[in-house]
Scaffold this motif. Structure first.
Motif, PDB file in Angstrom:
ATOM      1  N   ASP A  43     -22.340 -24.524  14.998  1.00  0.00           N
ATOM      2  CA  ASP A  43     -23.556 -23.735  15.246  1.00  0.00           C
ATOM      3  C   ASP A  43     -24.667 -24.034  14.227  1.00  0.00           C
ATOM      4  O   ASP A  43     -25.779 -23.576  14.353  1.00  0.00           O
ATOM      5  N   GLY A  44     -24.328 -24.813  13.213  1.00  0.00           N
ATOM      6  CA  GLY A  44     -25.341 -25.204  12.241  1.00  0.00           C
ATOM      7  C   GLY A  44     -25.669 -24.173  11.192  1.00  0.00           C
ATOM      8  O   GLY A  44     -26.558 -24.389  10.351  1.00  0.00           O
ATOM      9  N   ASN A  45     -24.960 -23.052  11.187  1.00  0.00           N
ATOM     10  CA  ASN A  45     -25.229 -22.009  10.198  1.00  0.00           C
ATOM     11  C   ASN A  45     -24.621 -22.374   8.843  1.00  0.00           C
ATOM     12  O   ASN A  45     -23.570 -23.001   8.765  1.00  0.00           O
ATOM     13  N   ILE A  46     -25.301 -21.942   7.784  1.00  0.00           N
ATOM     14  CA  ILE A  46     -24.769 -22.090   6.433  1.00  0.00           C
ATOM     15  C   ILE A  46     -24.448 -20.699   5.905  1.00  0.00           C
ATOM     16  O   ILE A  46     -24.711 -19.694   6.578  1.00  0.00           O
ATOM     17  N   ALA A  47     -23.899 -20.631   4.716  1.00  0.00           N
ATOM     18  CA  ALA A  47     -23.480 -19.347   4.155  1.00  0.00           C
ATOM     19  C   ALA A  47     -24.631 -18.337   4.114  1.00  0.00           C
ATOM     20  O   ALA A  47     -24.440 -17.141   4.383  1.00  0.00           O
ATOM     21  N   LEU A  48     -25.842 -18.802   3.823  1.00  0.00           N
ATOM     22  CA  LEU A  48     -26.984 -17.897   3.735  1.00  0.00           C
ATOM     23  C   LEU A  48     -27.302 -17.285   5.100  1.00  0.00           C
ATOM     24  O   LEU A  48     -27.722 -16.130   5.183  1.00  0.00           O
ATOM     25  N   HIS A  49     -27.087 -18.041   6.154  1.00  0.00           N
ATOM     26  CA  HIS A  49     -27.280 -17.506   7.502  1.00  0.00           C
ATOM     27  C   HIS A  49     -26.326 -16.337   7.753  1.00  0.00           C
ATOM     28  O   HIS A  49     -26.731 -15.269   8.219  1.00  0.00           O
ATOM     29  N   TYR A  50     -25.056 -16.560   7.441  1.00  0.00           N
ATOM     30  CA  TYR A  50     -24.059 -15.527   7.700  1.00  0.00           C
ATOM     31  C   TYR A  50     -24.314 -14.273   6.866  1.00  0.00           C
ATOM     32  O   TYR A  50     -24.200 -13.148   7.361  1.00  0.00           O
ATOM     33  N   ALA A  51     -24.673 -14.466   5.599  1.00  0.00           N
ATOM     34  CA  ALA A  51     -24.934 -13.320   4.719  1.00  0.00           C
ATOM     35  C   ALA A  51     -26.158 -12.538   5.201  1.00  0.00           C
ATOM     36  O   ALA A  51     -26.170 -11.299   5.192  1.00  0.00           O
ATOM     37  N   SER A  52     -27.168 -13.257   5.645  1.00  0.00           N
ATOM     38  CA  SER A  52     -28.397 -12.616   6.132  1.00  0.00           C
ATOM     39  C   SER A  52     -28.137 -11.875   7.437  1.00  0.00           C
ATOM     40  O   SER A  52     -28.644 -10.767   7.655  1.00  0.00           O
ATOM     41  N   ASP A  53     -27.350 -12.481   8.311  1.00  0.00           N
ATOM     42  CA  ASP A  53     -27.050 -11.885   9.610  1.00  0.00           C
ATOM     43  C   ASP A  53     -26.242 -10.600   9.483  1.00  0.00           C
ATOM     44  O   ASP A  53     -26.308  -9.727  10.349  1.00  0.00           O
ATOM     45  N   ARG A  54     -25.489 -10.482   8.380  1.00  0.00           N
ATOM     46  CA  ARG A  54     -24.659  -9.296   8.177  1.00  0.00           C
ATOM     47  C   ARG A  54     -25.255  -8.319   7.177  1.00  0.00           C
ATOM     48  O   ARG A  54     -24.666  -7.289   6.870  1.00  0.00           O
ATOM     49  N   GLY A  55     -26.414  -8.638   6.636  1.00  0.00           N
ATOM     50  CA  GLY A  55     -27.105  -7.712   5.749  1.00  0.00           C
ATOM     51  C   GLY A  55     -26.513  -7.591   4.363  1.00  0.00           C
ATOM     52  O   GLY A  55     -26.734  -6.595   3.671  1.00  0.00           O
ATOM     53  N   HIS A  56     -25.773  -8.609   3.906  1.00  0.00           N
ATOM     54  CA  HIS A  56     -25.159  -8.565   2.576  1.00  0.00           C
ATOM     55  C   HIS A  56     -26.176  -9.024   1.528  1.00  0.00           C
ATOM     56  O   HIS A  56     -26.186 -10.183   1.106  1.00  0.00           O
ATOM     57  N   VAL A  57     -27.025  -8.096   1.107  1.00  0.00           N
ATOM     58  CA  VAL A  57     -28.117  -8.457   0.203  1.00  0.00           C
ATOM     59  C   VAL A  57     -27.594  -8.993  -1.129  1.00  0.00           C
ATOM     60  O   VAL A  57     -28.187  -9.908  -1.718  1.00  0.00           O
ATOM     61  N   GLY A  58     -26.483  -8.438  -1.626  1.00  0.00           N
ATOM     62  CA  GLY A  58     -25.911  -8.916  -2.885  1.00  0.00           C
ATOM     63  C   GLY A  58     -25.482 -10.367  -2.793  1.00  0.00           C
ATOM     64  O   GLY A  58     -25.759 -11.175  -3.692  1.00  0.00           O
ATOM     65  N   LEU A  59     -24.837 -10.714  -1.698  1.00  0.00           N
ATOM     66  CA  LEU A  59     -24.404 -12.091  -1.495  1.00  0.00           C
ATOM     67  C   LEU A  59     -25.601 -13.010  -1.296  1.00  0.00           C
ATOM     68  O   LEU A  59     -25.611 -14.148  -1.791  1.00  0.00           O
ATOM     69  N   VAL A  60     -26.615 -12.513  -0.610  1.00  0.00           N
ATOM     70  CA  VAL A  60     -27.840 -13.292  -0.416  1.00  0.00           C
ATOM     71  C   VAL A  60     -28.464 -13.633  -1.765  1.00  0.00           C
ATOM     72  O   VAL A  60     -28.888 -14.769  -2.011  1.00  0.00           O
ATOM     73  N   GLU A  61     -28.513 -12.648  -2.661  1.00  0.00           N
ATOM     74  CA  GLU A  61     -29.098 -12.865  -3.985  1.00  0.00           C
ATOM     75  C   GLU A  61     -28.309 -13.907  -4.765  1.00  0.00           C
ATOM     76  O   GLU A  61     -28.891 -14.771  -5.438  1.00  0.00           O
ATOM     77  N   VAL A  62     -26.981 -13.838  -4.665  1.00  0.00           N
ATOM     78  CA  VAL A  62     -26.140 -14.811  -5.370  1.00  0.00           C
ATOM     79  C   VAL A  62     -26.373 -16.214  -4.827  1.00  0.00           C
ATOM     80  O   VAL A  62     -26.545 -17.181  -5.584  1.00  0.00           O
ATOM     81  N   LEU A  63     -26.406 -16.328  -3.501  1.00  0.00           N
ATOM     82  CA  LEU A  63     -26.608 -17.634  -2.870  1.00  0.00           C
ATOM     83  C   LEU A  63     -27.967 -18.224  -3.239  1.00  0.00           C
ATOM     84  O   LEU A  63     -28.090 -19.422  -3.529  1.00  0.00           O
ATOM     85  N   LEU A  64     -28.987 -17.373  -3.245  1.00  0.00           N
ATOM     86  CA  LEU A  64     -30.331 -17.848  -3.603  1.00  0.00           C
ATOM     87  C   LEU A  64     -30.390 -18.248  -5.076  1.00  0.00           C
ATOM     88  O   LEU A  64     -31.087 -19.200  -5.443  1.00  0.00           O
ATOM     89  N   LYS A  65     -29.639 -17.507  -5.900  1.00  0.00           N
ATOM     90  CA  LYS A  65     -29.599 -17.824  -7.327  1.00  0.00           C
ATOM     91  C   LYS A  65     -29.053 -19.228  -7.547  1.00  0.00           C
ATOM     92  O   LYS A  65     -29.475 -19.946  -8.467  1.00  0.00           O
ATOM     93  N   TYR A  66     -28.112 -19.613  -6.680  1.00  0.00           N
ATOM     94  CA  TYR A  66     -27.513 -20.952  -6.799  1.00  0.00           C
ATOM     95  C   TYR A  66     -28.164 -21.939  -5.816  1.00  0.00           C
ATOM     96  O   TYR A  66     -27.531 -22.877  -5.339  1.00  0.00           O
ATOM     97  N   ASN A  67     -29.444 -21.665  -5.558  1.00  0.00           N
ATOM     98  CA  ASN A  67     -30.291 -22.594  -4.790  1.00  0.00           C
ATOM     99  C   ASN A  67     -29.869 -22.821  -3.341  1.00  0.00           C
ATOM    100  O   ASN A  67     -29.960 -23.937  -2.821  1.00  0.00           O
ATOM    101  N   ALA A  68     -29.434 -21.770  -2.677  1.00  0.00           N
ATOM    102  CA  ALA A  68     -29.136 -21.877  -1.249  1.00  0.00           C
ATOM    103  C   ALA A  68     -30.430 -22.228  -0.526  1.00  0.00           C
ATOM    104  O   ALA A  68     -31.516 -21.753  -0.876  1.00  0.00           O
ATOM    105  N   ASN A  69     -30.334 -23.062   0.482  1.00  0.00           N
ATOM    106  CA  ASN A  69     -31.509 -23.548   1.204  1.00  0.00           C
ATOM    107  C   ASN A  69     -31.985 -22.538   2.249  1.00  0.00           C
ATOM    108  O   ASN A  69     -31.463 -22.474   3.360  1.00  0.00           O
ATOM    109  N   PHE A  70     -33.015 -21.742   1.886  1.00  0.00           N
ATOM    110  CA  PHE A  70     -33.508 -20.728   2.822  1.00  0.00           C
ATOM    111  C   PHE A  70     -34.371 -21.330   3.931  1.00  0.00           C
ATOM    112  O   PHE A  70     -34.782 -20.622   4.854  1.00  0.00           O
ATOM    113  N   THR A  71     -34.663 -22.603   3.852  1.00  0.00           N
ATOM    114  CA  THR A  71     -35.436 -23.264   4.914  1.00  0.00           C
ATOM    115  C   THR A  71     -34.527 -23.900   5.969  1.00  0.00           C
ATOM    116  O   THR A  71     -35.004 -24.366   7.003  1.00  0.00           O
TER     117      THR A  71
END
Length: 222
Positions: free
Chosen positions: A1-29
């Motif tokens: 489906d082409g989703n990455i971890a940030l997609h799954y965290a965002s889709d489920r509303g896990h803001v804490g996990l989103v922050e961690v992923l972004l901290k480690y340069n997850a690709n939000f684009t």
């Protein structure tokens, strides 16, 4: 489906996990196979905290998916869906009450039937809780709309079908108001300028439906 971890965290509303992923340069684009960014998924569910975090990190507020729909359009569409669900529950509740009065069913039997109906449809067991849940989601979605607009979301953006975001917000109510006109057209095709035999052709019916879609879009700007 082409989703990455940030997609799954965002889709489920896990803001804490989103922050961690972004901290480690997850690709939000990053986009999945449907062209959806993480922001699309977060706004569709009304996760305001996740939406704020993604935008603060530089996510594109008017990112387009494969259908050229933006996160703002996703939010309006979700509001339309939730509003329909609330209305359906209200109508079902009203119909059930009338049925109970006519058949004089006992309270215990009615409760069991209501639970079965909701479980079969994948809804919450409690009718009231379900309605309140949808209303709460609508409130969150409205909050996401405000966040997106504050961050410069384009309210006039059109998708591949030429529809603007706010078209979704009123479409269902508009169809409801025009339902009688549509029923007249279906039940009395000759009276409304359609040959009865021709109208039964699926191609004709599809053409009529397409025309109504255009009317909806044009009515938004009238």
């Amino acid at each position: 489906d082409g989703n990455i971890a940030l997609h799954y965290a965002s889709d489920r509303g896990h803001v804490g996990l989103v922050e961690v992923l972004l901290k480690y340069n997850a690709n939000f684009t990053h986009r999945n196979k449907m062209g959806q960014s993480s922001l699309h998924l977060a706004t569709k569910k009304g996760y305001c905290s996740v939406v704020n975090r993604l935008l603060d990190s530089g996510a594109e507020v008017d990112a387009e998916d494969s259908w050229l729909q933006t996160p703002l359009q996703y939010t309006f569409e979700s509001i339309s869906d939730m509003t329909m669900k609330v209305q359906e529950l209200r109508e079902r509740r009203k119909d059930k009450k009338e049925c109970e009065e006519e058949e004089e069913e006992d309270e215990e039997k009615t409760s069991k039937e209501s639970i079965l109906t909701h479980v079969e449809k994948g809804l919450s067991v409690s009718r009231e809780t379900t309605k309140e849940h949808y209303v709460s989601v609508i409130s969150s979605l409205e909050g996401c709309i405000k966040i997106l607009l504050v961050n410069g979301a384009d309210l006039d953006h059109t998708d591949r079908y030429g529809e603007r975001a706010f078209t979704f917000a009123f479409r269902d109510e508009w169809f409801k108001k025009k339902r009688k006109d549509m029923e007249d057209l279906v039940n009395n095709p000759i009276k409304n300028g359609y040959d009865d035999e021709v109208f039964q052709d699926p191609r004709t019916q599809k053409s009529v439906a397409t025309t109504w879609e255009r009317l909806v879009s044009s009515a938004a700007y009238a």
